[in-house]
Design an enzyme around this catalytic site. Sequence first.
Site, PDB file in Angstrom:
ATOM      1  N   ARG A  41     -33.413 -28.520  37.792  1.00 35.34           N
ATOM      2  CA  ARG A  41     -32.702 -29.795  37.906  1.00 35.34           C
ATOM      3  C   ARG A  41     -33.609 -30.972  37.584  1.00 35.34           C
ATOM      4  O   ARG A  41     -33.134 -32.095  37.546  1.00 35.34           O
ATOM      5  CB  ARG A  41     -32.204 -29.968  39.344  1.00 35.34           C
ATOM      6  CG  ARG A  41     -30.724 -29.687  39.563  1.00 35.34           C
ATOM      7  CD  ARG A  41     -30.457 -29.818  41.061  1.00 35.34           C
ATOM      8  NE  ARG A  41     -29.090 -30.084  41.379  1.00 35.34           N
ATOM      9  CZ  ARG A  41     -28.218 -29.175  41.821  1.00 35.34           C
ATOM     10  NH1 ARG A  41     -28.568 -27.920  41.930  1.00 35.34           N
ATOM     11  NH2 ARG A  41     -26.994 -29.536  42.142  1.00 35.34           N
ATOM     12  N   ARG A  46     -25.132 -38.477  44.439  1.00 35.78           N
ATOM     13  CA  ARG A  46     -25.448 -37.224  43.731  1.00 35.78           C
ATOM     14  C   ARG A  46     -25.205 -37.376  42.227  1.00 35.78           C
ATOM     15  O   ARG A  46     -25.964 -36.845  41.423  1.00 35.78           O
ATOM     16  CB  ARG A  46     -24.601 -36.067  44.296  1.00 35.78           C
ATOM     17  CG  ARG A  46     -25.082 -35.643  45.689  1.00 35.78           C
ATOM     18  CD  ARG A  46     -24.037 -34.812  46.401  1.00 35.78           C
ATOM     19  NE  ARG A  46     -23.780 -33.547  45.763  1.00 35.78           N
ATOM     20  CZ  ARG A  46     -22.683 -32.821  45.965  1.00 35.78           C
ATOM     21  NH1 ARG A  46     -21.748 -33.246  46.775  1.00 35.78           N
ATOM     22  NH2 ARG A  46     -22.540 -31.668  45.355  1.00 35.78           N
ATOM     23  N   LYS A  75     -20.194 -25.185  38.544  1.00 33.89           N
ATOM     24  CA  LYS A  75     -21.347 -24.284  38.348  1.00 33.89           C
ATOM     25  C   LYS A  75     -21.276 -23.072  39.268  1.00 33.89           C
ATOM     26  O   LYS A  75     -21.325 -21.936  38.817  1.00 33.89           O
ATOM     27  CB  LYS A  75     -22.673 -24.996  38.647  1.00 33.89           C
ATOM     28  CG  LYS A  75     -22.991 -26.175  37.784  1.00 33.89           C
ATOM     29  CD  LYS A  75     -24.348 -26.758  38.133  1.00 33.89           C
ATOM     30  CE  LYS A  75     -24.432 -27.349  39.530  1.00 33.89           C
ATOM     31  NZ  LYS A  75     -23.623 -28.553  39.734  1.00 33.89           N
ATOM     32  N   ARG A  95     -12.944 -30.398  48.101  1.00 36.01           N
ATOM     33  CA  ARG A  95     -13.817 -29.454  48.813  1.00 36.01           C
ATOM     34  C   ARG A  95     -14.213 -30.016  50.181  1.00 36.01           C
ATOM     35  O   ARG A  95     -14.369 -29.263  51.140  1.00 36.01           O
ATOM     36  CB  ARG A  95     -15.065 -29.150  47.975  1.00 36.01           C
ATOM     37  CG  ARG A  95     -15.940 -28.076  48.614  1.00 36.01           C
ATOM     38  CD  ARG A  95     -17.033 -27.589  47.700  1.00 36.01           C
ATOM     39  NE  ARG A  95     -18.000 -28.632  47.419  1.00 36.01           N
ATOM     40  CZ  ARG A  95     -18.987 -28.517  46.531  1.00 36.01           C
ATOM     41  NH1 ARG A  95     -19.125 -27.397  45.847  1.00 36.01           N
ATOM     42  NH2 ARG A  95     -19.825 -29.504  46.336  1.00 36.01           N
ATOM     43  N   ARG A 120     -18.203 -29.938  53.715  1.00 33.68           N
ATOM     44  CA  ARG A 120     -19.624 -30.027  53.379  1.00 33.68           C
ATOM     45  C   ARG A 120     -20.137 -31.447  53.590  1.00 33.68           C
ATOM     46  O   ARG A 120     -19.487 -32.403  53.173  1.00 33.68           O
ATOM     47  CB  ARG A 120     -19.842 -29.593  51.918  1.00 33.68           C
ATOM     48  CG  ARG A 120     -20.614 -28.311  51.796  1.00 33.68           C
ATOM     49  CD  ARG A 120     -20.672 -27.810  50.393  1.00 33.68           C
ATOM     50  NE  ARG A 120     -21.548 -28.587  49.531  1.00 33.68           N
ATOM     51  CZ  ARG A 120     -21.946 -28.174  48.338  1.00 33.68           C
ATOM     52  NH1 ARG A 120     -21.559 -26.996  47.892  1.00 33.68           N
ATOM     53  NH2 ARG A 120     -22.720 -28.929  47.608  1.00 33.68           N
TER      54      ARG A 120
HETATM   55  P1  B4P Z   1     -19.022 -26.436  41.891  1.00 35.38           P
HETATM   56  O1  B4P Z   1     -19.378 -27.373  40.784  1.00 35.38           O
HETATM   57  O2  B4P Z   1     -18.982 -24.990  41.584  1.00 35.38           O
HETATM   58  O3  B4P Z   1     -20.004 -26.919  42.990  1.00 35.38           O
HETATM   59  P2  B4P Z   1     -21.492 -26.487  43.253  1.00 35.38           P
HETATM   60  O4  B4P Z   1     -21.960 -25.353  42.458  1.00 35.38           O
HETATM   61  O5  B4P Z   1     -21.531 -26.325  44.694  1.00 35.38           O
HETATM   62  O6  B4P Z   1     -22.372 -27.691  42.694  1.00 35.38           O
HETATM   63  P3  B4P Z   1     -23.058 -28.817  43.475  1.00 35.38           P
HETATM   64  O7  B4P Z   1     -23.890 -29.536  42.453  1.00 35.38           O
HETATM   65  O8  B4P Z   1     -22.005 -29.599  44.182  1.00 35.38           O
HETATM   66  O9  B4P Z   1     -23.945 -28.163  44.625  1.00 35.38           O
HETATM   67  P4  B4P Z   1     -25.302 -27.326  44.664  1.00 35.38           P
HETATM   68  O10 B4P Z   1     -25.065 -26.284  45.680  1.00 35.38           O
HETATM   69  O11 B4P Z   1     -25.762 -26.855  43.325  1.00 35.38           O
HETATM   70  O12 B4P Z   1     -17.587 -26.688  42.503  1.00 35.38           O
HETATM   71  C1  B4P Z   1     -17.168 -27.883  43.093  1.00 35.38           C
HETATM   72  C2  B4P Z   1     -15.717 -27.771  43.569  1.00 35.38           C
HETATM   73  O13 B4P Z   1     -14.850 -27.738  42.439  1.00 35.38           O
HETATM   74  C3  B4P Z   1     -15.396 -26.510  44.374  1.00 35.38           C
HETATM   75  O14 B4P Z   1     -14.614 -26.869  45.481  1.00 35.38           O
HETATM   76  C4  B4P Z   1     -14.598 -25.631  43.418  1.00 35.38           C
HETATM   77  O15 B4P Z   1     -13.646 -24.841  44.075  1.00 35.38           O
HETATM   78  C5  B4P Z   1     -13.926 -26.659  42.539  1.00 35.38           C
HETATM   79  N1  B4P Z   1     -13.687 -26.151  41.171  1.00 35.38           N
HETATM   80  C6  B4P Z   1     -14.566 -25.448  40.423  1.00 35.38           C
HETATM   81  N2  B4P Z   1     -14.024 -25.161  39.212  1.00 35.38           N
HETATM   82  C7  B4P Z   1     -12.769 -25.747  39.203  1.00 35.38           C
HETATM   83  C8  B4P Z   1     -11.717 -25.831  38.228  1.00 35.38           C
HETATM   84  N3  B4P Z   1     -11.842 -25.250  36.999  1.00 35.38           N
HETATM   85  N4  B4P Z   1     -10.618 -26.507  38.560  1.00 35.38           N
HETATM   86  C9  B4P Z   1     -10.481 -27.102  39.776  1.00 35.38           C
HETATM   87  N5  B4P Z   1     -11.432 -27.058  40.753  1.00 35.38           N
HETATM   88  C10 B4P Z   1     -12.561 -26.376  40.452  1.00 35.38           C
HETATM   89  O16 B4P Z   1     -26.378 -28.396  45.193  1.00 35.38           O
HETATM   90  C11 B4P Z   1     -26.222 -29.044  46.442  1.00 35.38           C
HETATM   91  C12 B4P Z   1     -27.505 -29.818  46.798  1.00 35.38           C
HETATM   92  O17 B4P Z   1     -28.616 -28.881  46.966  1.00 35.38           O
HETATM   93  C13 B4P Z   1     -28.040 -30.810  45.762  1.00 35.38           C
HETATM   94  O18 B4P Z   1     -27.375 -32.060  45.833  1.00 35.38           O
HETATM   95  C14 B4P Z   1     -29.541 -30.888  46.192  1.00 35.38           C
HETATM   96  O19 B4P Z   1     -29.738 -31.706  47.311  1.00 35.38           O
HETATM   97  C15 B4P Z   1     -29.860 -29.460  46.575  1.00 35.38           C
HETATM   98  N6  B4P Z   1     -30.404 -28.689  45.450  1.00 35.38           N
HETATM   99  C16 B4P Z   1     -29.826 -27.604  44.861  1.00 35.38           C
HETATM  100  N7  B4P Z   1     -30.581 -27.160  43.831  1.00 35.38           N
HETATM  101  C17 B4P Z   1     -31.674 -27.983  43.764  1.00 35.38           C
HETATM  102  C18 B4P Z   1     -32.796 -28.047  42.891  1.00 35.38           C
HETATM  103  N8  B4P Z   1     -32.963 -27.195  41.872  1.00 35.38           N
HETATM  104  N9  B4P Z   1     -33.722 -29.022  43.107  1.00 35.38           N
HETATM  105  C19 B4P Z   1     -33.586 -29.887  44.121  1.00 35.38           C
HETATM  106  N10 B4P Z   1     -32.534 -29.892  44.975  1.00 35.38           N
HETATM  107  C20 B4P Z   1     -31.571 -28.947  44.804  1.00 35.38           C
END
Ligand code: B4P
Length: 187
Positions: free
Chosen positions: A88, A144, A13, A127, A133
Amino acid sequence: MRLVIMGPPGAGKGTQAVVVAGILGVPHISTGDIFRANVSAGTPLGEEAQRYMSSGEYVPDSVTNAMVRDRLSRDDCRPGFMLDGYPRTLEQVTELDMMLQSDGLHLNYVAELTVDTEEVIQRLLKRAQDQGRVDDTVDVIRRRLEVYSEQTAPLVAVYRERGLLVQVDGMGSVDEVTARILAAVEA
Ligand code: B4P
């Protein structure tokens, strides 16, 4: 263009939202990034968010909704936005509806990235090595994924019913996935 990008942790994402928002010329709004910035800055919001994030739980809706309401009210969101990681929960869906309706606005698309569970675990463990992280440990990743399937996966049906959902295969290279998203949202 008003877009939401959703998918399980590690689906890509954040990775895709940055690129696609840049191409579309709209702000990228990641609730996870805003929480992490507050954690780094040691703000009261960051202290509260950290308690939940470090164990893989969602930050309470009241906190998250107020933060998004404030962010979406800024001028740079007038032409559109890319929401990453919000909504979410069903309560967040209702709250976002109200934020948009009060300005006579609506979402154009909700893009769901689909990725195999084994692949997301591998990405998050990588990651963990690269960025350290706190929520990328095996136990927290497992939690998660559970929280995602309990609280966020049901949103897919809601947006499908509204005719807003586009499902995008998130497997493959970053560039391949970007091209699929752009095609799906007819950009
Ligand atoms: P991403 O999937 O891009 O990770 P993310 O956006 O950080 O999603 P995530 O759900 O983990 O975290 P968020 O900050 O939203 O990438 C993951 C990894 O994969 C990276 O290392 C990337 O380089 C790699 N990658 C991506 N594409 C690839 C590909 N094509 N091939 C290979 N590798 C690839 O949320 C974190 C926390 O914040 C939640 O758990 C929650 O506690 C809180 N939070 C956030 N939003 C919230 C909400 N709306 N409500 C309540 N809590 C919330």
